[in-house]
Enzyme design. Sequence first.
Site, PDB file in Angstrom:
ATOM      1  CG  ASP A 105      -2.130  -0.896   1.308  1.00 51.29           C
ATOM      2  OD1 ASP A 105      -1.951  -1.751   0.355  1.00 51.29           O
ATOM      3  OD2 ASP A 105      -2.945  -0.624   1.992  1.00 51.29           O
ATOM      4  CG  ASP A 106       0.002   3.797   2.193  1.00 51.04           C
ATOM      5  OD1 ASP A 106      -0.844   3.683   1.656  1.00 51.04           O
ATOM      6  OD2 ASP A 106       0.254   3.740   3.328  1.00 51.04           O
ATOM      7  CG  HIS A 164      -4.139   2.732  -0.688  1.00 48.59           C
ATOM      8  ND1 HIS A 164      -5.493   2.160  -0.090  1.00 48.59           N
ATOM      9  CD2 HIS A 164      -3.407   3.212   0.196  1.00 48.59           C
ATOM     10  CE1 HIS A 164      -5.006   2.214   1.356  1.00 48.59           C
ATOM     11  NE2 HIS A 164      -3.957   2.797   1.297  1.00 48.59           N
ATOM     12  CG  HIS A 168      -3.474   7.339   2.819  1.00 46.12           C
ATOM     13  ND1 HIS A 168      -3.572   7.277   4.134  1.00 46.12           N
ATOM     14  CD2 HIS A 168      -3.165   6.075   2.265  1.00 46.12           C
ATOM     15  CE1 HIS A 168      -3.327   6.018   4.517  1.00 46.12           C
ATOM     16  NE2 HIS A 168      -2.972   5.192   3.252  1.00 46.12           N
ATOM     17  CE1 TYR A 205      -3.928   6.025   7.994  1.00 44.89           C
ATOM     18  CE2 TYR A 205      -5.882   7.063   6.965  1.00 44.89           C
ATOM     19  CZ  TYR A 205      -4.531   7.483   7.452  1.00 44.89           C
ATOM     20  OH  TYR A 205      -3.831   8.252   7.195  1.00 44.89           O
ATOM     21  CG  HIS A 270       1.982   0.046   4.346  1.00 49.19           C
ATOM     22  ND1 HIS A 270       1.743  -0.674   5.536  1.00 49.19           N
ATOM     23  CD2 HIS A 270       1.000   0.974   4.116  1.00 49.19           C
ATOM     24  CE1 HIS A 270       0.496  -0.461   5.780  1.00 49.19           C
ATOM     25  NE2 HIS A 270       0.092   0.429   5.333  1.00 49.19           N
TER      26      HIS A 270
END
Length: 346
Positions: A105-106, A164, A168, A205, A270
């Site tokens: 992720d991210d 995603h 965020h 999250y 991540h």
Amino acid sequence: MSQYVLPPAFPSIDQLQFITPALIQAPFVQDAWKTVQQLVDPQVLAIAPSTYVPLRPANPVYNADPVANCYWPAGTTRCVQPSNPKIQPDIYVCSGQNQWGLTYDDGPYSNIVNGQHVDDSTAVQQALDQQNIKATFFVVGSNVIQHPEVVKQHYDSGHQIALHTWTHHPMTSLTNEQIVAEIKYNEAIVYQIIGKIPRFFRPPYGDIDDRVRAIAQALGYQAVLWTSVPPRDSGDTAQPDQSIQSVNNVVGNVTAWFSQSGPGFISLQHDINNFTSRIDLLTLANFATSQSPLKPMPIGTCINQPFYREAGSNPQTTLASVPTGVPSNGAYQVFTWLCLFIALFN
């Protein structure tokens, strides 16, 4: 096959900022919002948003009924099966024995030192490719627009690209139109780079309820979370610092999974910075010598679903004013290909 019409402007790359009202009122978002209103029950759209302290976005205060609305906040009840039959359940496990839905992720994140990628998204991809492992990268739009060549390399190497959001922010804290904008701008920047529309998204999250699910579903997406029993959150973003001890703690946590044969699962890891990407590299190195029964794979593979939805191959673009620091689509396409050219010869 219809053509995909890109927005004339993209939001700011500053993740602390919300997508501006002007960009939310753009036809690109409003047309999608009209679709949502046609497909989603008004009572679902009326679910109250959560609130959160700006410095603690991972812990929003949920202001509606968490049971009735199947709220899945990080660290608490984690509902994945809505009682509303019109809303799809979340994806949180793989279907086959020992299947490992491997996700990052991210990103994308880029860190080039002396012409080499060091502890970043590309380094993680290279380590995966060396073992012939494919993964799902849940990418953030505001990062994608800064590192388009990384996403293109992920895609060209056979990894799955999924959404995603753009900024965020926790999704349940946003208005309905903000949720639409977060998904659509994230979708558009990914489409501009790879020419495909992803089918899956992960809420930042793990913050999701029936309102967010229903809006995403109306836009063509299904939510992907991660397995909580047994826990398959690596804990990489929950460490008190970025010390060697913290690195070892997370690597040890993930490495312990390797010997555990059992039902398929989906992990949370991540590639957001040097710290998390370094952990990814170390765990992949351990996996290479582990003789583990686990079979890492992208989410689409582990649930036997296509990665993408098709769209027109020649998206229409219109030049217009763009937020500071974000190039317009025409200029951005030149910028994208320049980045790819540089990446090929570095």
